[in-house]
Design a protein around this motif. Structure first.
Motif, mmCIF file in Angstrom:
data_model
loop_
_atom_site.group_PDB
_atom_site.id
_atom_site.type_symbol
_atom_site.label_atom_id
_atom_site.label_comp_id
_atom_site.label_asym_id
_atom_site.label_seq_id
_atom_site.Cartn_x
_atom_site.Cartn_y
_atom_site.Cartn_z
ATOM 1 N N MET A 69 -24.877 -15.193 -61.938
ATOM 2 C CA MET A 69 -23.876 -16.238 -62.008
ATOM 3 C C MET A 69 -23.899 -17.100 -60.748
ATOM 4 O O MET A 69 -24.317 -16.654 -59.680
ATOM 5 C CB MET A 69 -22.486 -15.614 -62.162
ATOM 6 C CG MET A 69 -22.332 -14.745 -63.400
ATOM 7 S SD MET A 69 -22.597 -15.662 -64.939
ATOM 8 C CE MET A 69 -21.158 -16.748 -64.930
ATOM 9 N N PRO A 70 -23.452 -18.357 -60.846
ATOM 10 C CA PRO A 70 -23.349 -19.194 -59.651
ATOM 11 C C PRO A 70 -22.424 -18.550 -58.623
ATOM 12 O O PRO A 70 -21.425 -17.915 -58.986
ATOM 13 C CB PRO A 70 -22.757 -20.499 -60.186
ATOM 14 C CG PRO A 70 -23.080 -20.507 -61.646
ATOM 15 C CD PRO A 70 -23.045 -19.062 -62.068
ATOM 16 N N THR A 71 -22.741 -18.692 -57.352
ATOM 17 C CA THR A 71 -21.942 -18.080 -56.287
ATOM 18 C C THR A 71 -21.347 -19.098 -55.329
ATOM 19 O O THR A 71 -20.494 -18.745 -54.516
ATOM 20 C CB THR A 71 -22.809 -17.102 -55.466
ATOM 21 O OG1 THR A 71 -23.911 -17.811 -54.909
ATOM 22 C CG2 THR A 71 -23.317 -15.958 -56.334
ATOM 23 N N HIS A 282 -24.682 -23.513 -63.255
ATOM 24 C CA HIS A 282 -24.743 -22.612 -64.396
ATOM 25 C C HIS A 282 -25.522 -21.354 -64.023
ATOM 26 O O HIS A 282 -26.236 -21.331 -63.018
ATOM 27 C CB HIS A 282 -25.410 -23.305 -65.586
ATOM 28 C CG HIS A 282 -24.715 -24.553 -66.027
ATOM 29 N ND1 HIS A 282 -24.921 -25.774 -65.396
ATOM 30 C CD2 HIS A 282 -23.810 -24.783 -67.009
ATOM 31 C CE1 HIS A 282 -24.168 -26.689 -65.991
ATOM 32 N NE2 HIS A 282 -23.487 -26.122 -66.966
ATOM 33 N N PRO A 283 -25.445 -20.312 -64.854
ATOM 34 C CA PRO A 283 -26.166 -19.070 -64.557
ATOM 35 C C PRO A 283 -27.685 -19.229 -64.641
ATOM 36 O O PRO A 283 -28.212 -20.152 -65.266
ATOM 37 C CB PRO A 283 -25.673 -18.101 -65.638
ATOM 38 C CG PRO A 283 -24.387 -18.669 -66.114
ATOM 39 C CD PRO A 283 -24.545 -20.161 -66.011
ATOM 40 N N PHE A 284 -28.353 -18.293 -63.987
ATOM 41 C CA PHE A 284 -29.800 -18.089 -64.098
ATOM 42 C C PHE A 284 -29.994 -16.924 -65.054
ATOM 43 O O PHE A 284 -29.361 -15.870 -64.901
ATOM 44 C CB PHE A 284 -30.364 -17.752 -62.715
ATOM 45 C CG PHE A 284 -31.765 -17.184 -62.699
ATOM 46 C CD1 PHE A 284 -32.862 -18.016 -62.578
ATOM 47 C CD2 PHE A 284 -31.978 -15.809 -62.785
ATOM 48 C CE1 PHE A 284 -34.146 -17.501 -62.538
ATOM 49 C CE2 PHE A 284 -33.256 -15.284 -62.747
ATOM 50 C CZ PHE A 284 -34.343 -16.130 -62.623
ATOM 51 N N MET A 285 -30.863 -17.084 -66.046
ATOM 52 C CA MET A 285 -31.138 -16.002 -66.980
ATOM 53 C C MET A 285 -32.635 -15.733 -67.033
ATOM 54 O O MET A 285 -33.438 -16.658 -66.936
ATOM 55 C CB MET A 285 -30.616 -16.331 -68.375
ATOM 56 C CG MET A 285 -29.099 -16.369 -68.488
ATOM 57 S SD MET A 285 -28.496 -16.476 -70.197
ATOM 58 C CE MET A 285 -28.910 -18.182 -70.587
ATOM 59 N N VAL A 286 -32.989 -14.456 -67.184
ATOM 60 C CA VAL A 286 -34.392 -14.093 -67.369
ATOM 61 C C VAL A 286 -34.465 -13.051 -68.473
ATOM 62 O O VAL A 286 -33.695 -12.082 -68.489
ATOM 63 C CB VAL A 286 -35.033 -13.578 -66.063
ATOM 64 C CG1 VAL A 286 -34.320 -12.353 -65.524
ATOM 65 C CG2 VAL A 286 -36.525 -13.303 -66.252
ATOM 66 N N GLY A 297 -42.648 -13.845 -65.359
ATOM 67 C CA GLY A 297 -43.619 -14.924 -65.448
ATOM 68 C C GLY A 297 -43.468 -15.829 -66.644
ATOM 69 O O GLY A 297 -44.359 -16.646 -66.899
ATOM 70 N N GLY A 298 -42.334 -15.722 -67.397
ATOM 71 C CA GLY A 298 -42.265 -16.573 -68.570
ATOM 72 C C GLY A 298 -40.905 -16.833 -69.174
ATOM 73 O O GLY A 298 -40.746 -17.789 -69.926
ATOM 74 N N THR A 299 -39.892 -16.009 -68.866
ATOM 75 C CA THR A 299 -38.665 -16.122 -69.651
ATOM 76 C C THR A 299 -37.436 -16.538 -68.854
ATOM 77 O O THR A 299 -36.310 -16.275 -69.258
ATOM 78 C CB THR A 299 -38.369 -14.788 -70.371
ATOM 79 O OG1 THR A 299 -38.212 -13.746 -69.396
ATOM 80 C CG2 THR A 299 -39.471 -14.432 -71.336
ATOM 81 N N VAL A 300 -37.629 -17.200 -67.723
ATOM 82 C CA VAL A 300 -36.489 -17.785 -67.021
ATOM 83 C C VAL A 300 -35.927 -18.914 -67.876
ATOM 84 O O VAL A 300 -36.676 -19.669 -68.500
ATOM 85 C CB VAL A 300 -36.908 -18.326 -65.645
ATOM 86 C CG1 VAL A 300 -35.812 -19.186 -65.025
ATOM 87 C CG2 VAL A 300 -37.265 -17.179 -64.709
ATOM 88 N N ASN A 301 -34.612 -19.032 -67.950
ATOM 89 C CA ASN A 301 -34.016 -20.180 -68.621
ATOM 90 C C ASN A 301 -32.744 -20.628 -67.918
ATOM 91 O O ASN A 301 -31.922 -19.817 -67.503
ATOM 92 C CB ASN A 301 -33.798 -19.957 -70.125
ATOM 93 C CG ASN A 301 -33.048 -18.697 -70.485
ATOM 94 O OD1 ASN A 301 -32.054 -18.740 -71.177
ATOM 95 N ND2 ASN A 301 -33.498 -17.541 -70.009
ATOM 96 N N THR A 302 -32.627 -21.940 -67.757
ATOM 97 C CA THR A 302 -31.521 -22.576 -67.045
ATOM 98 C C THR A 302 -31.281 -23.949 -67.654
ATOM 99 O O THR A 302 -31.979 -24.375 -68.562
ATOM 100 C CB THR A 302 -31.839 -22.772 -65.541
ATOM 101 O OG1 THR A 302 -32.854 -23.786 -65.409
ATOM 102 C CG2 THR A 302 -32.297 -21.486 -64.862
ATOM 103 N N THR A 303 -30.317 -24.665 -67.084
ATOM 104 C CA THR A 303 -30.175 -26.074 -67.409
ATOM 105 C C THR A 303 -31.231 -26.865 -66.641
ATOM 106 O O THR A 303 -31.829 -26.368 -65.679
ATOM 107 C CB THR A 303 -28.786 -26.598 -67.026
ATOM 108 O OG1 THR A 303 -28.621 -26.471 -65.609
ATOM 109 C CG2 THR A 303 -27.681 -25.827 -67.748
#
Length: 425
Positions: A69-71, A282-286, A297-303
């Motif tokens: 989550m954003p900090t 916004h959050p960082f997701m992997v 190496g492939g599944t990071v997703n963000t805005t």
């Protein structure tokens, strides 16, 4: 007795559902979403059809994800939009001229969903042909830059020695061919192992890399991706360091090394060292493997804007998005000079540098596909994602798309052309 037809994996293709791609900005009905979920498969997703558009923007609905989550208080990148940049074009290797950037984005064949470019800490160009500004999108292989940078940061802290073998840190790989591959050669994807992602390998369902990918992206908690990673063999007559051979399998081995040397999950390491330092909104997701290991190496997703803030951390304008300079000039120089130009020569990625930009790259390095002689760096992602960083021109850019890989990608060239144009050189 008649022979039963073989079960073929469904692929959605591109239809009026996502043509024009601006339709992806609107929500689907719950029945449409359920249909996409029911027929989800990795080949269908990666074919970049109608279903792929939805999966790319909603990965957390298809695989388990780790989330940071954003900090910090959000920092908005100032705008200094230059409408004239839309008329930018560049020369291809055959001497022909591309359409303008504006024309390229308007042509739905290219399937670009969003692009942002920044110069001297201000957004100078942005467009959202196929997504909304606050939509999430997968980075695909542009994610690999996070793995490479973490390794260099850990090296600077004395936690990783790049001359040691990968299996010294990723101990699950001990007793395998990884014992002979140094961390440095792995970072530069010059392992000497038979794991390259080539068109021929992807066309063979029995190839090692196809077996690895099928297991890596499987949602089965008993998927055997690690067991397959242990079975990869050396290429006869080739030593580690000799030749750049691109493979997500290498990045997954490095992800294991990062987790073991720190004792923390990939998400927590990236968050502690980079994401928590940025004023993201916004959050960082992997995404994870079926057994819960991050696919770094492939599944990071963000805005898109948060992705651009990450890219800006590599530039002199880092202070616009952070109060701490994480990627120092020394770290940046290490990242972009780690690779060996000799190993890059003759590689598929060298040819891509010409195809994508009309400008031959000098080397690959530290999980980046191309580094030019002027220090600019680019990393491509499946279905035409891309991150471009030109620190010496104080420029960065990020693009999201859902385009079939057989379609030639020209967004890297537009990024490079705009960087040169706004810097006046």
């Amino acid at each position: 007795m008649s022979k039963k037809p073989e079960n073929k994996i469904f692929t959605s293709g591109i239809s009026t559902q996502t043509t024009p791609l601006s339709k992806a900005k609107s929500p689907l009905s719950w029945k449409e979403i359920k249909t996409i979920k029911d027929r989800f498969s990795v080949p269908n997703w990666q074919s970049a059809g109608d279903d792929g558009v939805y999966v790319n923007m909603h990965l957390n609905e298809f695989v388990n994800v780790d989330m940071a989550m954003p900090t910090h208080t959000e920092r908005h990148i100032p705008r200094a939009i230059n409408p004239e940049l839309g008329n930018t074009s560049f020369q291809l290797q055959d001497g022909s001229q591309t359409p303008t950037l504006e024309e390229y984005l308007a042509d739905d064949y290219n399937r670009v969903q969003g692009v942002m470019m920044a110069h001297q800490g201000k957004v100078i160009f942005e467009a959202y042909p196929g997504m909304n500004p606050n939509d999430y999108h997968i980075w695909m292989s542009t994610s690999k830059t996070t793995v490479g940078t973490l390794c260099i940061l850990l090296e600077s802290e004395g936690l990783i020695d790049l001359e040691k073998p990968v299996s010294f840190y990723a101990t699950d790989l001990k007793g395998t061919a990884w014992d002979e591959v140094s961390m440095k050669d792995a970072l530069n994807m010059a392992t000497g192992l038979d794991l390259e992602e080539t068109t021929a390998a992807f066309s063979d369902p029995h190839s090692w890399i196809e077996q690895f990918f099928g297991s890596l992206f499987s949602r089965d908690p008993k998927s055997n991706w690690l067991g397959i990673l242990r079975t990869v063999k050396p290429i006869e007559g080739e030593k580690p360091g000799d030749r750049f051979r691109y493979s997500t399998a290498v990045t997954q081995a490095l992800t294991l090394a990062i987790q073991e040397v720190t004792g923390h999950s990939f998400k927590d390491v990236f968050n502690a060292k980079i994401w928590s330092k940025i004023g993201v909104g916004h959050p960082f997701m992997v995404g994870n493997t079926g057994d819960g290991v991050a696919v770094g190496g492939g599944t990071v997703n963000t805005t898109l804007e948060d992705a651009l803030k990450y890219a800006m951390m590599y530039t002199p304008s880092w202070h616009v998005v952070s109060s701490e300079r994480v990627i120092t000039p020394e770290i940046l120089e290490r990242i972009r000079t780690l690779g060996d130009p000799k190993a890059y020569q003759g590689s598929e990625e060298e040819q891509y540098s010409l195809e994508w930009t009309g400008d031959l790259g000098e080397r690959n390095a530290t999980q980046w596909d191309q580094v030019w002689a002027d220090g600019a760096m680019f990393k491509h992602g499946n279905m035409h994602q891309g991150i471009y960083v030109d620190a010496d021109r104080d420029f960065c850019a990020f693009v999201f798309a859902t385009s079939p890989n057989e379609r030639s990608d020209k967004m890297p060239g537009f990024m490079r052309a705009v960087a040169k144009r706004v810097a006046g050189k």
